[in-house]
Design an enzyme around this catalytic site. Structure first.
Site, PDB file in Angstrom:
ATOM      1  N   ASN A 150      79.508  -4.938  41.429  1.00  0.00           N
ATOM      2  CA  ASN A 150      78.738  -3.853  40.812  1.00  0.00           C
ATOM      3  C   ASN A 150      78.589  -2.632  41.712  1.00  0.00           C
ATOM      4  O   ASN A 150      78.219  -1.565  41.242  1.00  0.00           O
ATOM      5  CB  ASN A 150      77.361  -4.369  40.398  1.00  0.00           C
ATOM      6  CG  ASN A 150      76.645  -5.067  41.528  1.00  0.00           C
ATOM      7  OD1 ASN A 150      77.129  -6.079  42.038  1.00  0.00           O
ATOM      8  ND2 ASN A 150      75.522  -4.523  41.943  1.00  0.00           N
ATOM      9  N   CYS A 324      69.221  -2.471  41.694  1.00  0.00           N
ATOM     10  CA  CYS A 324      68.180  -3.494  41.823  1.00  0.00           C
ATOM     11  C   CYS A 324      67.605  -3.551  43.226  1.00  0.00           C
ATOM     12  O   CYS A 324      66.569  -4.164  43.444  1.00  0.00           O
ATOM     13  CB  CYS A 324      68.745  -4.845  41.445  1.00  0.00           C
ATOM     14  SG  CYS A 324      69.795  -4.752  40.010  1.00  0.00           S
TER      15      CYS A 324
HETATM   16  N1  PMP Z   1      74.826  -9.235  38.021  1.00  0.00           N
HETATM   17  C1  PMP Z   1      75.358  -8.042  38.306  1.00  0.00           C
HETATM   18  C2  PMP Z   1      76.753  -7.968  38.851  1.00  0.00           C
HETATM   19  C3  PMP Z   1      74.604  -6.867  38.094  1.00  0.00           C
HETATM   20  O1  PMP Z   1      75.124  -5.673  38.380  1.00  0.00           O
HETATM   21  C4  PMP Z   1      73.296  -6.977  37.573  1.00  0.00           C
HETATM   22  C5  PMP Z   1      72.457  -5.738  37.353  1.00  0.00           C
HETATM   23  N2  PMP Z   1      72.940  -4.939  36.323  1.00  0.00           N
HETATM   24  C6  PMP Z   1      72.797  -8.263  37.284  1.00  0.00           C
HETATM   25  C7  PMP Z   1      73.595  -9.350  37.526  1.00  0.00           C
HETATM   26  C8  PMP Z   1      71.410  -8.455  36.749  1.00  0.00           C
HETATM   27  O2  PMP Z   1      71.295  -7.943  35.462  1.00  0.00           O
HETATM   28  P1  PMP Z   1      69.898  -7.974  34.692  1.00  0.00           P
HETATM   29  O3  PMP Z   1      68.929  -7.247  35.568  1.00  0.00           O
HETATM   30  O4  PMP Z   1      70.182  -7.256  33.411  1.00  0.00           O
HETATM   31  O5  PMP Z   1      69.515  -9.379  34.479  1.00  0.00           O
END
Ligand code: PMP
Length: 390
Positions: A150, A324
């Protein structure tokens, strides 16, 4: 506002939003109810499931379980498979560039007695499938490698990893959150046995996701309750969210070729343009093996956060690292994993593009980037003496 933060959040597509609306008001029933109110929503949930099944290429006997998002799907896959297999073995193989939503559940499993091997990626941000295979032992019960990263967009060799794991009867999980809608994520093609799918990453609602589970994979529930979703994920279904994710998946599948072409064009334009206009610029992650929406630059001698502030003065929204963890001051573990020093990691900036990004947006960004970098370099104590006389 020029939005280059599609990795952190996407707008819900208008068609998707329209499809969801009746399920907040008119169709408010519970899919488990045996009367007509239940029938209508149960049918809608199953129609949405069929859309996601088709999107991920699920076959006969495979399951698509709806969850509250990628984090929950990862927790379900990792804890569900590991705990169920505990009597056969307690070893898990992963990489050192996984998202916190994989890394942290694995930490929790370590506290339960599991042993986790984190295979380091190469300097281009891609893990070597042989290195992953070498880490597998007689005790290994699960391999988890993300489909695409990501932060630096690198696409991992899931197919090869799955082939190697299957030789030893080990199931493979992949977190495809940063890959869906940007490249083909197909269960048959990649061979993974568990695939984390995220709704917002395909222009569906946030707080919504799914886990693809291949036929025969044994999994223990994490959420216990009323037995919905074959007992794998209890709790009254988020019907509007599910309908939204289904519609988003159908749209993403239909548009994939077009979306890839659009994003690839913008990506090439941004990378080439920045390299041409700004000296001492580097692209983090592999140039070829990368999702087309992602550009992550290291501009030598400057600080990424200062870049973001300067860019936001022009209405440009970008990011450093993962959305995050933007509130922590520690350097990105992904950039550290590809060999960057703390200083370098703090100088990296990520531009994430989407369906609504235009050529004009890239032109504007390419107009503003060089003077911003130049100004910050003039103020930076890290810029070498004589740099501007070169
Ligand atoms: N895995 C990856 C690779 C992410 O980039 C993200 C955040 N978009 C997540 C997991 C967690 O996603 P979410 O906060 O929607 O649960």
């Amino acid at each position: 506002m020029l939005y280059f933060d599609y990795g952190a959040g996407m707008p819900v597509d208008e068609q998707v939003f329209e499809a969801m609306k009746p399920f907040f008001t008119t169709h408010f029933g519970n899919p488990s109810s045996l009367h007509e109110y239940g029938d209508a929503v149960r049918e809608a949930v199953e129609a949405a499931r069929a859309q996601v099944v088709s999107f991920v290429g699920a076959g006969e006997g495979d399951k698509v379980v709806f969850t509250s998002g990628a984090t929950e799907s990862n927790n379900l896959a990792l804890k569900g498979v590991a705990r169920r297999a505990r009597r056969r073995g307690t070893h898990i193989v992963t990489t050192n560039i996984e998202h916190w939503a994989v890394h942290t559940p694995l930490k929790a499993l370590e506290k339960e007695g599991f042993e986790v091997t984190r295979v380091p990626v190469e300097p281009n941000g891609i893990v070597d499938a042989d290195a992953v295979a070498d880490a597998m032992t007689e005790e290994t019960v699960l391999v988890s490698v993300m489909f695409a990263n990501n932060e630096i967009g690198t696409v991992q060799p899931i197919k090869e990893i799955a082939e190697r794991a299957h030789e030893r009867n080990i199931p493979v999980h992949t977190d495809a959150t940063a890959a869906v809608g940007r490249i083909l994520v197909d269960a048959n093609d990649c061979g993974a046995d568990l695939i984390t799918l995220s709704s917002n990453d395909i222009y569906g609602p946030k707080g919504m996701g799914a886990l693809y589970i291949r036929r025969g994979v044994r999994i223990e529930p994490v959420m216990h309750g009323g037995g919905q979703e074959w007992g794998i994920r209890s709790g009254t279904e988020n019907v509007a969210g599910i309908v939204g994710m289904g519609a988003a998946a159908e749209l993403a599948q239909r548009r994939l070729t077009r979306d890839i072409a659009h994003l690839s064009h913008l990506q090439t334009k941004l990378i080439d343009g920045a390299f041409e206009a700004i000296p001492d610029t580097h692209l983090n992650g592999d140039r070829q093996q990368r999702v087309p929406n992602n550009v992550n630059f290291l501009f030598d001698y400057i600080e990424g956060e200062a870049m973001l502030l300067s860019l936001s003065n022009y209405g440009i929204a970008a990011s450093t690292g993962s959305a995050c963890s933007s509130k922590t001051l520690s350097a990105s573990h992904v950039l550290s994993a590809i060999g960057q020093s703390n200083e370098e990691a703090h100088g990296s900036v990520q531009f994430n593009m989407g369906r609504l990004t235009t050529d004009d947006d890239i032109d504007f960004l390419l107009e503003k980037l060089p003077p911003v970098v130049d100004r910050l370099r003039r103020m930076s104590p890290l810029t070498p003496k004589g740099f501007f006389d070169r």
